[in-house]
Design an enzyme around this catalytic site. Sequence first.
Site, mmCIF file in Angstrom:
data_model
loop_
_atom_site.group_PDB
_atom_site.id
_atom_site.type_symbol
_atom_site.label_atom_id
_atom_site.label_comp_id
_atom_site.label_asym_id
_atom_site.label_seq_id
_atom_site.Cartn_x
_atom_site.Cartn_y
_atom_site.Cartn_z
ATOM 1 N N GLY A 90 0.740 -1.171 -0.210
ATOM 2 C CA GLY A 90 -0.015 -0.050 0.062
ATOM 3 C C GLY A 90 0.665 1.361 -0.011
ATOM 4 N N GLN A 91 0.314 2.430 0.174
ATOM 5 C CA GLN A 91 0.868 3.579 -0.242
ATOM 6 C C GLN A 91 1.823 3.774 1.049
ATOM 7 O OE1 GLN A 91 -0.655 8.105 -0.189
ATOM 8 N NE2 GLN A 91 -1.321 7.414 1.698
ATOM 9 N N ASP A 92 1.816 3.609 2.343
ATOM 10 C CA ASP A 92 2.259 4.099 3.566
ATOM 11 C C ASP A 92 3.453 2.905 3.532
ATOM 12 O OD1 ASP A 92 0.502 5.999 4.006
ATOM 13 O OD2 ASP A 92 -0.255 5.103 5.853
ATOM 14 N N LEU A 101 0.481 -1.812 9.190
ATOM 15 C CA LEU A 101 -0.228 -0.875 8.209
ATOM 16 C C LEU A 101 -1.291 -1.545 7.479
ATOM 17 C CD1 LEU A 101 2.910 0.687 6.732
ATOM 18 C CD2 LEU A 101 1.850 1.430 9.227
ATOM 19 N N ALA A 102 -1.450 -2.783 7.486
ATOM 20 C CA ALA A 102 -2.633 -3.227 6.710
ATOM 21 C C ALA A 102 -3.831 -2.827 7.270
ATOM 22 C CB ALA A 102 -2.336 -4.819 6.684
ATOM 23 N N SER A 128 -6.133 6.089 13.138
ATOM 24 C CA SER A 128 -6.831 7.058 12.129
ATOM 25 C C SER A 128 -7.322 8.203 12.938
ATOM 26 C CB SER A 128 -7.750 6.333 11.233
ATOM 27 O OG SER A 128 -8.620 7.174 10.518
ATOM 28 N N GLU A 169 -10.090 8.919 12.302
ATOM 29 C CA GLU A 169 -11.578 8.367 12.507
ATOM 30 C C GLU A 169 -11.918 8.131 13.929
ATOM 31 O OE1 GLU A 169 -14.190 8.473 10.452
ATOM 32 O OE2 GLU A 169 -13.099 9.389 8.964
ATOM 33 N N TYR A 204 -15.047 1.391 10.970
ATOM 34 C CA TYR A 204 -13.610 1.530 10.859
ATOM 35 C C TYR A 204 -12.887 2.337 11.921
ATOM 36 C CZ TYR A 204 -9.366 3.383 8.898
ATOM 37 O OH TYR A 204 -8.023 3.927 8.542
ATOM 38 N N ARG A 250 -1.439 7.297 -4.031
ATOM 39 C CA ARG A 250 -2.703 7.272 -3.458
ATOM 40 C C ARG A 250 -3.485 6.641 -4.674
ATOM 41 N NH1 ARG A 250 -4.360 6.238 1.196
ATOM 42 N NH2 ARG A 250 -4.555 8.183 2.189
#
Length: 320
Positions: A14-16, A77-78, A122, A124, A146, A181
């Site tokens: 992924g991105q990170d 990070l997943a 996050s 969130e 999430y 991204r």
Amino acid sequence: MASQKTALITGISGQDGSYLAELLCGQGYRVLGASHRDSGQMHCGAAVIDIMKLDLADTRAVNEVVATTRPDEIYNLAARASSAQLFDDPIQTAEVNGVATVRFLEAIRQFSSATHFCQAASSEIFAGAKTTPQSETTEIAPVNSYGAAKAYGLHMIRMYRERYGLHASTAILFNHESPRREEHYVTRKIAKAAVMIAAGKSDELELGNLDSRRDWGYAGDYVNAIWRMSQYAVGDDYVIATGETHSVRDFCKIAFEYVGLNYNDYVKVNKSFGGRIDTVELRGNPGRAEQQLGWRRSVDFPGLVKMLVDADRDRLKKAE
């Protein structure tokens, strides 16, 4: 001479994960990757990273990986991270974003207690909070599955730090973007549309609420903060953010001006797109990370927008 450190990164594709892999390879680490997709390899400069297939819902598999590799550092990070997945399939979200964190903590406790663990959380977790800006002491108040799963992971990390003395940290990441991204994110949508319209290959861009505001930073800066957490003397929780917000309209204005256009001529608002109505401005206070870790962002908001536009320009040139 110090021995080579080993780090395990979940979500490495992924991105990170990809940015962190590059950072660690540059620091001389032996990097191992884990993905829910197939196993394989990825190149990181001159280094080759082995990627294993790992089901984060499989306790035995997580135990085996930790016990056999005993890495110096694990970066989890997943995640199910798309905005389209904030509410769908809450059971799977709880497994991947929440319970998997505990699987790693338990595996570390049992088989590799010296391993430093860092979990990506996050903003969130603060979506239902009542105060701005948000810091590590802000009320944790998620409003979707999430955020709730990430909040559970954060609470469990705190408990394992206190009860077992593990070096475990939570990176509370606010919005962070990059040329890596995926295109369904609004930042890439805008950057790509500006490039395509300027090249005469598209006519307009439809978006939802242009006044929605976010604390946007650069992903490459944020993984640097994540790495710094694992180097600090003890584990802790850190808000990683810029401390400022910008609107989708601001993003459009800079992106389109950068290619010589006025966004007002091309960006159309489609109210049917809806989207979440924010009850609080999500703006992070990165003070603890700055003071304890010596972390600073290197890319400001206009620089971030232009970076994304430049990347999509390059993609278009290569495609032609």
